[in-house]
Design an enzyme around this catalytic site. Structure first.
Site: not given
Ligand code: PH4
Ligand code: ZN
Length: 312
Positions: A89-90, A259-260
């Site tokens: 992701d990212h 979804t995180d």
């Molecule tokens: N993500 C999650 C990004 C998490 O650096 P990190 O581990 O904190 O990054 O890509 C989402 O799009 C999740 O979206 P949400 O905050 O709405 O669940």
């Molecule tokens: Zn994201």
């Protein structure tokens, strides 16, 4: 079912008009809780890790972190009756993207969305060449994640431009695209009424036809927020993407729903409740296990809402 390439999961979702959640993990417990939920729903699922998660798991070493996640996800997936994939992701730093590809991730995101359009396109094209040569699929992002404010002028500049999206997909050969349509990461997504640009999304889908990704898609379930707050948390003014609006995005062409935050909040709610109610308990398997149960429930609800249940 084997550990699969994310493209297998998303091409099917695109063809059959549903979305698969991509759940972020940082450790073993969230992975177990997500897989329990996906198996219970007989659903495909995407596990994703950010650069931060990889750094955390590898104690600062991206190659070690990526290998640990691949090993964990693959070993569990091999024993399950559902398709499971692992996604970076990212991805912003080449080191992390290469670490993920080398370790065996099924897909990587190259996030150069903060760069000017032409530069984003050139960087993405390069990563697509490298990743595809290794059989790894690629996600890219266009526009900037931020809520739509009243000022339409500023919304225009941060949201995806559908014409650019068409050109971007053609020239880069990217497999999945994350178009900015008004969401943002975290638990504070909207100041006023939740609003997303669904018409813009539909136009991007019409022009590209590939699986589209919604970042910042958490719904921030109020029952979990209230439970966490009842047991000592202070989550105030938090707001996510309402369920009905999320369903609209799936109808508009979204196939991967990141979804995180929802998992973080539900785990916290379960953990806090357990610790307050069992002050003498100090076995981590007990209190982490209770957090996992709440994550599994949120995962199941998400899979049902997005139409992924029964699609394994
Ligand atoms: N993500 C999650 C990004 C998490 O650096 P990190 O581990 O904190 O990054 O890509 C989402 O799009 C999740 O979206 P949400 O905050 O709405 O669940
Ligand atoms: Zn994201």
């Amino acid at each position: 079912m084997p550990y699969v390439n994310t493209k297998v999961i998303l091409d099917k979702a695109n063809k059959e008009y549903y979305a698969v959640p991509a759940f972020n993990i940082n450790n073993l417990e969230f992975l177990q809780a997500i897989l329990d939920g996906a198996v219970a729903e007989n659903a495909p699922v995407i596990i994703e890790t950010s650069e931060g998660a990889i750094k955390y798991a590898g104690n600062g070493d991206p190659y070690l972190g990526a290998e640990i996640f691949v090993e964990m996800v693959r070993r569990y997936a091999e024993r399950l009756p559902i398709p499971v994939s692992l996604h970076l992701d990212h991805g912003k730093r080449l080191e992390y993207i290469m670490a993920a590809i080398k370790a065996g991730y099924g897909s990587v995101m190259i996030d150069a969305s903060d760069k000017p359009f032409e530069e984003n396109m050139a960087i993405t094209k390069k990563i697509v060449e490298i990743a595809h040569a290794a059989g790894v699929s690629v996600e890219a992002e266009l526009g900037t994640l931020a809520g739509i404010e009243d000022n339409v002028q500023s919304a225009e500049s941060i949201l995806v431009n559908p014409e650019e999206a068409e050109q971007f997909v053609k020239e880069t050969g990217v497999d999945f695209l994350a178009p900015a349509i008004g969401t943002s990461h975290g638990a504070f997504k909207f100041k006023g009424e939740p609003k997303l640009d669904i018409e813009r999304l539909k136009e991007v889908k019409k022009r590209t036809g590939i699986p589209l990704v919604l970042h910042g898609a958490s719904s921030v379930p109020q029952d979990m927020v209230e439970l966490a707050n009842r047991y000592g948390a202070k989550l105030e003014g938090v707001k996510g993407v309402p369920s009905d609006l999320l369903v609209e995005t799936v109808k508009g062409g979204i196939n991967k729903v990141n979804t995180d935050t929802d998992l973080r909040i539900s785990f916290l709610a379960g953990l806090r409740k357990y610790l307050v109610e069992n002050p003498a308990q100090f076995d981590p398997r007990k209190y982490l296990g209770e957090g996992k149960k709440y994550v599994t429930e949120v995962v199941r609800a998400r899979l049902r809402l997005l139409g992924a249940s029964g699609k394994a």
